[in-house]
Design a protein around this motif. Structure first.
Motif, PDB file in Angstrom:
ATOM      1  N   ALA A 144      40.709  41.621  38.591  1.00  0.00           N
ATOM      2  CA  ALA A 144      41.799  40.648  38.414  1.00  0.00           C
ATOM      3  C   ALA A 144      41.222  39.260  38.110  1.00  0.00           C
ATOM      4  N   GLY A 145      40.070  39.235  37.429  1.00  0.00           N
ATOM      5  CA  GLY A 145      39.430  37.970  37.061  1.00  0.00           C
ATOM      6  C   GLY A 145      39.935  37.470  35.712  1.00  0.00           C
ATOM      7  N   GLY A 146      39.130  36.635  35.074  1.00  0.00           N
ATOM      8  CA  GLY A 146      39.537  36.013  33.812  1.00  0.00           C
ATOM      9  C   GLY A 146      39.844  37.026  32.727  1.00  0.00           C
ATOM     10  N   ALA A 147      38.987  38.025  32.560  1.00  0.00           N
ATOM     11  CA  ALA A 147      39.208  39.015  31.497  1.00  0.00           C
ATOM     12  C   ALA A 147      40.464  39.839  31.799  1.00  0.00           C
ATOM     13  N   ASN A 167      42.476  45.568  42.674  1.00  0.00           N
ATOM     14  CA  ASN A 167      41.352  44.642  42.816  1.00  0.00           C
ATOM     15  C   ASN A 167      40.837  44.661  44.245  1.00  0.00           C
ATOM     16  N   ARG A 168      39.528  44.403  44.371  1.00  0.00           N
ATOM     17  CA  ARG A 168      38.870  44.315  45.672  1.00  0.00           C
ATOM     18  C   ARG A 168      39.589  43.257  46.516  1.00  0.00           C
ATOM     19  N   ASN A 169      39.773  42.078  45.944  1.00  0.00           N
ATOM     20  CA  ASN A 169      40.519  41.014  46.612  1.00  0.00           C
ATOM     21  C   ASN A 169      41.981  41.150  46.169  1.00  0.00           C
ATOM     22  N   LYS A 172      44.201  38.260  44.845  1.00  0.00           N
ATOM     23  CA  LYS A 172      43.995  37.812  43.464  1.00  0.00           C
ATOM     24  C   LYS A 172      44.838  38.667  42.503  1.00  0.00           C
ATOM     25  N   THR A 214      37.885  46.057  34.024  1.00  0.00           N
ATOM     26  CA  THR A 214      37.480  44.691  33.663  1.00  0.00           C
ATOM     27  C   THR A 214      36.482  44.114  34.665  1.00  0.00           C
ATOM     28  N   MET A 219      27.117  46.546  34.326  1.00  0.00           N
ATOM     29  CA  MET A 219      26.605  45.670  33.269  1.00  0.00           C
ATOM     30  C   MET A 219      25.101  45.460  33.451  1.00  0.00           C
ATOM     31  N   ILE A 243      35.231  47.282  29.552  1.00  0.00           N
ATOM     32  CA  ILE A 243      35.049  46.115  28.670  1.00  0.00           C
ATOM     33  C   ILE A 243      33.623  45.562  28.736  1.00  0.00           C
ATOM     34  N   GLY A 266      33.209  48.774  25.103  1.00  0.00           N
ATOM     35  CA  GLY A 266      33.478  47.358  25.379  1.00  0.00           C
ATOM     36  C   GLY A 266      33.230  46.447  24.194  1.00  0.00           C
ATOM     37  N   LEU A 270      35.113  42.702  22.037  1.00  0.00           N
ATOM     38  CA  LEU A 270      34.348  41.549  21.546  1.00  0.00           C
ATOM     39  C   LEU A 270      34.533  41.409  20.029  1.00  0.00           C
TER      40      LEU A 270
END
Ligand SMILES: NC(=O)c1ccc[n+]([C@@H]2O[C@H](COP(=O)([O-])OP(=O)(O)OC[C@H]3O[C@@H](n4cnc5c(N)ncnc54)[C@H](OP(=O)(O)O)[C@@H]3O)[C@@H](O)[C@H]2O)c1
Length: 301
Positions: A144-147, A167-169, A172, A214, A219, A243, A266, A270
Motif C-alpha cells: 500500500a505504498g507509492g506504487a 498490506n503488512r501495515n 496504510k 507492489t 528485488m 512490479i 515488472g 516501466l
C-alpha cells in the motif's frame, strides 16, 4: 546530432545514476528522427524548486520525476492532472511555453506553465491489458505504498468490479481505501482491506482474476527472499504481475509459472509509464517496440 535547435527532456531524482529511462526515451526519439535529447539530472530535495524554475529558464520540454520527489514536486507545479492529484504523486511534468507580445515595448514575453501527470498506474494497467481485459475483474494488490496508490487508482478508474488490498501495515491500506472511496465515489466498485498474511492472501487469490504485487520483495539484491505468495495459492486463470523488474524472473514470477498462471513482468509497467510520458510531451505515438528493446538492453535482459 546535437545542435543549436536540440530540445531537452529528462528525469530528476536522488539518486539518479541507476535510471533506465534515458536508454528507452533516447531510442524512441532517435527512431522518430526528433531533435531531442533525454538526460538524467541528479536533484537533491533542497534543490527541487530551483530545478523546476531552472527547467523553465532553460527551455526544458518535459521531465520524469522519480524517488524521492514524486509528491513534493506537486507544490512547485501550476497544474496537476486529475488522476495524479488523486494519487498524490507526479512522475511526469509537461512544460508549456506560450509566447505573448502584449508588453508595451513589443518584446515577446514567454509565459511558461507546468502540468504534472502520473503515468505509473497507466503503465501497470496497459501491461496487464496486453494479457487480459480488466473489465469487471477482481483485482488483488499486495502493498500500500507509492506504487500501490498509483496502481489502485488507475485500476479502480478502469472498469474493474472488485479490489482487495492487503498490506503488512493495515492502517496504510485502510487509508488508501478511504482515499479511493472518497475520490471515486461515483464508481461502483467493491473495495476490501486486509492485513497481509498467507491465509488472507490465499483466500483472496482463490477468486481473483488479477494479482499485482507492489512490495519490493524479491528485488535485487534480495532475490532469494521468500515470495509473497506460493504456487499453491495461485490458479491457472490468474494473471500475476510482480512490479519489481530487477530481476525479471522474480521469486513470485517463478511461483506463478509453477501454478501455470499468466505472468506480466515488472519491466512492462516501466515501459508503458515511459510510453505515456513520451506521448504527453511529444503529442505523437511512441515507437513501443524500439523503446522496449532499448529498455531490455539497458536492463541486461
Ligand atoms: N515496474 C515499475 O515501473 C515500478 C514503478 C514503481 C515502483 N516499482 C517497484 O515497486 C516496489 C515498491 O515501490 P513503492 O514506491 O511503492 O515503495 P513503498 O512506498 O516503500 O511501499 C512498499 C510497500 O511494500 C510493503 N512491504 C515492504 N516490504 C515488505 C515485506 N517484507 N513484507 C510485506 N510487505 C512489505 C510495505 O508495507 P508496509 O506499509 O507495511 O511497510 C509497503 O506497503 C519497489 O520495488 C519499486 O522498485 C516498480
Amino acid at each position: 546530432m546535437i545542435d543549436g535547435k536540440t530540445k531537452i527532456l529528462g528525469v530528476i531524482g536522488d539518486p539518479i545514476e541507476h535510471t533506465f529511462s534515458p536508454a528507452m526515451h533516447n531510442a524512441g526519439l532517435k527512431e522518430l528522427g526528433l531533435n531531442y535529447i533525454y538526460l538524467p539530472f541528479h536533484v537533491k530535495p533542497d534543490r527541487l524548486s530551483l530545478a523546476i524554475e531552472g527547467g523553465k529558464s532553460l527551455g526544458i520540454q518535459g521531465l520524469n520525476v522519480t524517488i524521492p520527489h514524486k509528491s513534493n514536486v506537486m507544490k512547485h507545479l501550476d497544474e496537476i492532472d486529475q488522476v495524479a492529484s488523486m494519487i498524490g504523486a507526479v512522475n511526469t511534468i509537461q512544460f508549456n511555453y506560450n509566447e505573448t507580445n502584449e508588453s508595451s515595448n513589443q518584446d515577446n514575453e514567454i509565459n511558461v506553465t507546468t502540468k504534472g501527470f502520473n503515468t505509473d498506474g497507466y503503465g501497470c494497467v496497459r501491461a496487464i491489458q496486453e494479457k487480459t481485459s480488466i473489465n469487471d475483474k477482481k483485482v488483488t494488490i499486495t502493498g500500500a505504498g507509492g506504487a500501490a496508490r498509483a496502481v489502485a487508482f488507475q485500476m479502480a478508474n478502469s472498469g474493474i468490479s472488485e479490489l482487495s488490498i492487503l498490506n503488512r501495515n493495515v492502517q496504510k491500506a485502510e487509508s488508501l481505501a478511504s482515499d479511493l472511496r472518497t475520490n471515486l465515489a461515483s464508481i461502483d466498485i467493491d473495495i476490501n482491506i486486509q492485513a497481509y498474511d498467507l491465509d488472507n492472501l490465499g483466500k483472496e487469490l482463490s477468486d481473483s482474476d488479477i494479482f499485482i504485487d507492489t512490495t519490493p520483495i524479491g528485488m535485487y539484491p534480495n532475490v532469494k527472499d521468500k515470495p509473497i505468495a506460493s504456487a499453491d495459492m495461485m490458479h491457472e486463470d490468474l494473471v500475476v504481475n510482480d512490479i519489481v523488474y530487477t530481476p525479471m524472473e522474480t521469486s513470485l514470477i517463478k511461483e506463478a509459472k509453477k501454478a501455470n498462471a499468466e505472468v506480466v513482468y515488472g519491466y512492462k509497467m516501466l515501459l508503458y509509464q515511459g510510453i505515456r510520458s513520451f506521448e504527453i510531451w511529444l503529442g505523437c505515438e511512441a515507437p513501443v517496440d524500439v523503446m522496449e528493446k532499448a529498455l531490455l538492453d539497458a536492463l541486461g535482459i
